[in-house]
Scaffold this motif. Structure first.
Motif, mmCIF file in Angstrom:
data_model
loop_
_atom_site.group_PDB
_atom_site.id
_atom_site.type_symbol
_atom_site.label_atom_id
_atom_site.label_comp_id
_atom_site.label_asym_id
_atom_site.label_seq_id
_atom_site.Cartn_x
_atom_site.Cartn_y
_atom_site.Cartn_z
ATOM 1 N N GLY A 141 0.795 -1.209 0.000
ATOM 2 C CA GLY A 141 0.000 0.000 0.000
ATOM 3 C C GLY A 141 0.831 1.265 0.000
ATOM 4 O O GLY A 141 0.542 2.213 -0.731
ATOM 5 N N HIS A 142 1.874 1.278 0.830
ATOM 6 C CA HIS A 142 2.723 2.465 0.941
ATOM 7 C C HIS A 142 4.165 2.000 1.117
ATOM 8 O O HIS A 142 4.430 1.017 1.820
ATOM 9 N N MET A 143 5.095 2.713 0.479
ATOM 10 C CA MET A 143 6.507 2.331 0.514
ATOM 11 C C MET A 143 7.366 3.573 0.672
ATOM 12 O O MET A 143 6.985 4.656 0.236
ATOM 13 N N LEU A 144 8.528 3.396 1.276
ATOM 14 C CA LEU A 144 9.477 4.503 1.403
ATOM 15 C C LEU A 144 10.901 3.960 1.389
ATOM 16 O O LEU A 144 11.213 3.005 2.118
ATOM 17 N N GLY A 145 11.731 4.549 0.555
ATOM 18 C CA GLY A 145 13.135 4.154 0.494
ATOM 19 C C GLY A 145 13.397 2.855 -0.231
ATOM 20 O O GLY A 145 14.505 2.315 -0.167
ATOM 21 N N ILE A 146 12.393 2.322 -0.941
ATOM 22 C CA ILE A 146 12.519 1.010 -1.576
ATOM 23 C C ILE A 146 13.464 1.074 -2.780
ATOM 24 O O ILE A 146 13.332 1.968 -3.627
ATOM 25 N N PRO A 147 14.409 0.130 -2.894
ATOM 26 C CA PRO A 147 15.207 0.060 -4.118
ATOM 27 C C PRO A 147 14.295 -0.120 -5.331
ATOM 28 O O PRO A 147 13.289 -0.838 -5.268
ATOM 29 N N ALA A 148 14.632 0.525 -6.425
ATOM 30 C CA ALA A 148 13.767 0.549 -7.610
ATOM 31 C C ALA A 148 13.364 -0.838 -8.113
ATOM 32 O O ALA A 148 12.191 -1.043 -8.457
ATOM 33 N N PRO A 149 14.263 -1.824 -8.188
ATOM 34 C CA PRO A 149 13.842 -3.143 -8.686
ATOM 35 C C PRO A 149 12.779 -3.797 -7.795
ATOM 36 O O PRO A 149 11.845 -4.430 -8.308
ATOM 37 N N PHE A 150 12.918 -3.652 -6.479
ATOM 38 C CA PHE A 150 11.942 -4.235 -5.564
ATOM 39 C C PHE A 150 10.610 -3.493 -5.680
ATOM 40 O O PHE A 150 9.535 -4.109 -5.684
ATOM 41 N N ARG A 151 10.658 -2.181 -5.798
ATOM 42 C CA ARG A 151 9.434 -1.389 -5.972
ATOM 43 C C ARG A 151 8.694 -1.834 -7.233
ATOM 44 O O ARG A 151 7.472 -2.006 -7.227
ATOM 45 N N ALA A 152 9.441 -2.004 -8.337
ATOM 46 C CA ALA A 152 8.814 -2.420 -9.593
ATOM 47 C C ALA A 152 8.173 -3.789 -9.449
ATOM 48 O O ALA A 152 7.067 -4.034 -9.964
#
Length: 268
Positions: A141-152
């Motif tokens: 639902g909400h994320m902060l500071g996530i590395p881009a590959p994990f976010r994707a």
């Protein structure tokens, strides 16, 4: 002797940033180091400069003379940082409550603030607030500071099922805090579990703690924070994460109430 005679260039950079009001997290992000490393540097800085508060550090950097030598500099520096951290915790909790009260149902603003405070105070690199759905699936639902590959990966996965051996799977089953010292040391990492692979490889996570977010007896989500080095979360850090998880539930409930009131007003 000047500050340069006491501190390394990295220590001076950290000292000036902290004295200017930057948090551990902000300094860590800018310098590409862990928040825990920032704290270690600050303890050394306090000891070397023989200061016992952020204000004293600011004055010392401005050129004030050092205090008389003491044989207890290391103890004083540690106690001073502990006190400052306790004050930061109290200020953060008060700020979160103010943000919730003023949010007018804007849950995104609240969650970003809660995650930001949680990462700083828990000395973690990134955090995710997972929503738990009625079909036993999760979504980020909400994320902060996530590395881009994990976010994707999280965005592409949408609502996803979790294996029982994962941290989220165990949390859903046990409804208890799940504290994993090293996500790569568990047997599930040596399987083809997609969530564990994404967490460890795409996210670079090592130590991880997940707090169940409960509304009455219903699991509504998981509040998770991650460190990218092997440094298990202490009982104190876990207790802090639990408080932020509880505040997140309050924010979600407030948002639902505001939405319901707005629907009722529109219907009339």
């Amino acid at each position: 002797m000047s500050i340069e005679d006491h501190l390394s260039l990295r220590e001076i950079e950290i000292a000036r940033a902290y004295a200017a009001g930057d948090t551990y997290q902000a300094i860590a992000v800018r310098l590409g180091i862990a928040p825990s490393t920032v704290r270690t540097h600050l303890a050394t800085i306090y000891r070397k400069l023989e200061v016992s508060s952020k204000l004293a550090l600011h004055d010392r950097l401005a050129g004030d003379s050092p205090p008389p030598d003491t044989d207890h500099a290391a103890i004083i520096s540690e106690l001073a940082l502990n006190l400052e951290e306790a004050l930061r915790r109290e200020q953060a909790m008060a700020q979160v409550l103010r943000i919730i009260n003023r949010s007018r149902g804007d849950v995104t603003v609240v969650m970003e603030a809660i995650l930001s405070f949680a990462l700083d105070l828990c000395e973690a690199e990134f955090g995710i607030l997972f929503d738990h759905h009625d079909d036993a699936r999760y979504s980020a639902g909400h994320m902060l500071g996530i590395p881009a590959p994990f976010r994707a990966w999280l965005r592409t996965s949408g609502r996803f099922a979790v294996g029982q051996g994962t941290g989220l799977g165990r949390l859903a089953r046990q409804r208890e805090v799940i504290n994993i010292p090293d996500v790569r040391a568990e047997e599930i990492f040596r399987t083809d579990d997609p969530l564990r692979h994404a967490t460890a490889i795409l996210g670079g996570a090592r130590s991880f703690v997940a707090i169940p977010m409960m509304s009455d007896d219903r699991l509504v989500g998981a509040f998770t924070v991650y460190r990218q080095n092997v440094r298990p979360f202490t009982d104190q850090a876990t207790a802090l994460a639990r408080i932020f998880a509880e505040q997140s539930v309050i924010a979600l409930e407030n948002a639902r109430m505001v939405s319901a009131l707005r629907r009722d007003a529109t219907a009339r």
